[in-house]
Write a protein that holds these residues in place. Structure first.
Motif, PDB file in Angstrom:
ATOM      1  N   UNK A   1      -8.598  -4.997  36.029  1.00  0.00           N
ATOM      2  CA  UNK A   1      -7.685  -4.137  36.772  1.00  0.00           C
ATOM      3  C   UNK A   1      -8.463  -3.292  37.774  1.00  0.00           C
ATOM      4  N   UNK A   2      -7.897  -3.175  38.966  1.00  0.00           N
ATOM      5  CA  UNK A   2      -8.508  -2.357  40.017  1.00  0.00           C
ATOM      6  C   UNK A   2      -7.525  -1.272  40.426  1.00  0.00           C
ATOM      7  N   UNK A   3      -8.033  -0.073  40.539  1.00  0.00           N
ATOM      8  CA  UNK A   3      -7.238   1.078  40.954  1.00  0.00           C
ATOM      9  C   UNK A   3      -7.793   1.532  42.297  1.00  0.00           C
ATOM     10  N   UNK A   4      -7.034   1.293  43.356  1.00  0.00           N
ATOM     11  CA  UNK A   4      -7.490   1.573  44.715  1.00  0.00           C
ATOM     12  C   UNK A   4      -6.849   2.862  45.220  1.00  0.00           C
ATOM     13  N   UNK A   5      -7.681   3.855  45.516  1.00  0.00           N
ATOM     14  CA  UNK A   5      -7.196   5.133  46.035  1.00  0.00           C
ATOM     15  C   UNK A   5      -7.018   4.983  47.537  1.00  0.00           C
ATOM     16  N   UNK A   6      -5.769   5.076  47.989  1.00  0.00           N
ATOM     17  CA  UNK A   6      -5.445   4.897  49.406  1.00  0.00           C
ATOM     18  C   UNK A   6      -5.500   6.211  50.180  1.00  0.00           C
ATOM     19  N   UNK A   7      -5.076   7.304  49.541  1.00  0.00           N
ATOM     20  CA  UNK A   7      -5.115   8.640  50.139  1.00  0.00           C
ATOM     21  C   UNK A   7      -5.620   9.614  49.097  1.00  0.00           C
ATOM     22  N   UNK A   8      -6.375  10.592  49.538  1.00  0.00           N
ATOM     23  CA  UNK A   8      -6.841  11.621  48.620  1.00  0.00           C
ATOM     24  C   UNK A   8      -8.204  11.307  48.039  1.00  0.00           C
ATOM     25  N   UNK A   9      -8.481  11.915  46.904  1.00  0.00           N
ATOM     26  CA  UNK A   9      -9.798  11.776  46.277  1.00  0.00           C
ATOM     27  C   UNK A   9      -9.741  10.852  45.067  1.00  0.00           C
ATOM     28  N   UNK A  10     -10.901  10.591  44.504  1.00  0.00           N
ATOM     29  CA  UNK A  10     -10.996   9.735  43.322  1.00  0.00           C
ATOM     30  C   UNK A  10     -10.303  10.335  42.108  1.00  0.00           C
ATOM     31  N   UNK A  11     -10.015  11.625  42.145  1.00  0.00           N
ATOM     32  CA  UNK A  11      -9.346  12.290  41.027  1.00  0.00           C
ATOM     33  C   UNK A  11      -7.980  11.675  40.741  1.00  0.00           C
ATOM     34  N   UNK A  12      -7.255  11.324  41.794  1.00  0.00           N
ATOM     35  CA  UNK A  12      -5.937  10.717  41.595  1.00  0.00           C
ATOM     36  C   UNK A  12      -6.071   9.343  40.940  1.00  0.00           C
ATOM     37  N   UNK A  13      -7.087   8.586  41.303  1.00  0.00           N
ATOM     38  CA  UNK A  13      -7.330   7.293  40.661  1.00  0.00           C
ATOM     39  C   UNK A  13      -7.726   7.439  39.206  1.00  0.00           C
ATOM     40  N   UNK A  14      -8.501   8.469  38.901  1.00  0.00           N
ATOM     41  CA  UNK A  14      -8.900   8.725  37.511  1.00  0.00           C
ATOM     42  C   UNK A  14      -7.703   9.131  36.667  1.00  0.00           C
ATOM     43  N   UNK A  15      -6.758   9.823  37.283  1.00  0.00           N
ATOM     44  CA  UNK A  15      -5.537  10.205  36.559  1.00  0.00           C
ATOM     45  C   UNK A  15      -4.728   8.968  36.164  1.00  0.00           C
ATOM     46  N   UNK A  16      -4.646   7.986  37.071  1.00  0.00           N
ATOM     47  CA  UNK A  16      -3.952   6.730  36.770  1.00  0.00           C
ATOM     48  C   UNK A  16      -4.717   5.955  35.713  1.00  0.00           C
ATOM     49  N   UNK A  17      -6.037   5.917  35.833  1.00  0.00           N
ATOM     50  CA  UNK A  17      -6.875   5.187  34.873  1.00  0.00           C
ATOM     51  C   UNK A  17      -6.740   5.760  33.458  1.00  0.00           C
ATOM     52  N   UNK A  18      -6.609   7.084  33.368  1.00  0.00           N
ATOM     53  CA  UNK A  18      -6.458   7.725  32.055  1.00  0.00           C
ATOM     54  C   UNK A  18      -5.179   7.265  31.359  1.00  0.00           C
ATOM     55  N   UNK A  19      -4.154   6.979  32.127  1.00  0.00           N
ATOM     56  CA  UNK A  19      -2.887   6.520  31.541  1.00  0.00           C
ATOM     57  C   UNK A  19      -2.980   5.049  31.146  1.00  0.00           C
ATOM     58  N   UNK A  20      -3.536   4.218  32.040  1.00  0.00           N
ATOM     59  CA  UNK A  20      -3.597   2.775  31.794  1.00  0.00           C
ATOM     60  C   UNK A  20      -4.671   2.382  30.781  1.00  0.00           C
TER      61      UNK A  20
END
Length: 143
Positions: free
Chosen positions: A89-108
């Protein structure tokens, strides 16, 4: 002077009882009800996500969407891609910082977060579900 009417006492008592009953009903009704689902942005900044199933397994994008929405993340689009299937699985941050991607990763609980800005997409994060993503527990229905 005229004599007072004697039938007003019963009506006055009934009106007073009705007013007191309504006042008590309104006072008891003001209890905070717990929310059934998390509100997007309630636990942090609002985050818009799209979920893409790259594996070809039916219903995986919808399962990922339900999982993210149950955590209060706003999924605005989900679909299955016919491109090359991904192993991870890849989580690509399109806008903002890596923090938003880490928030999604914590759920998945899976995925690698990468910063890949794309101004043509109207989402903060794109999730490309790979073969490593599996729903561990049934998620209650919330589309």
């Amino acid at each position: 002077m005229a004599a007072r009417a004697r039938n007003g006492g019963v009506l006055e008592r009934t009106r007073l009882a009705l007013i007191l009953t309504l006042a008590l009903a309104c006072a008891c009704r003001h209890r905070a009800q717990p929310q059934a689902f998390a509100i997007p942005g309630d636990t942090g900044p609002a985050l818009t996500v799209e979920v893409v199933n790259t594996t070809g397994k039916t219903g995986l994008a919808k399962s990922g969407t339900r999982l993210l929405r149950s955590a209060g993340i706003d999924v605005v689009n989900y679909f299955t891609s016919n491109d090359t299937p991904l192993d991870s699985t890849r989580i690509l941050v399109r806008r903002g910082s890596l923090t938003s991607g880490e928030r999604v990763r914590a759920v998945l609980k899976v995925g690698r977060v990468t910063l890949q800005p794309d101004s043509t997409r109207l989402v903060d994060v794109s999730v490309l579900l790979g073969a490593d993503f599996a729903v561990r527990a049934p998620v209650e229905f919330h589309p």
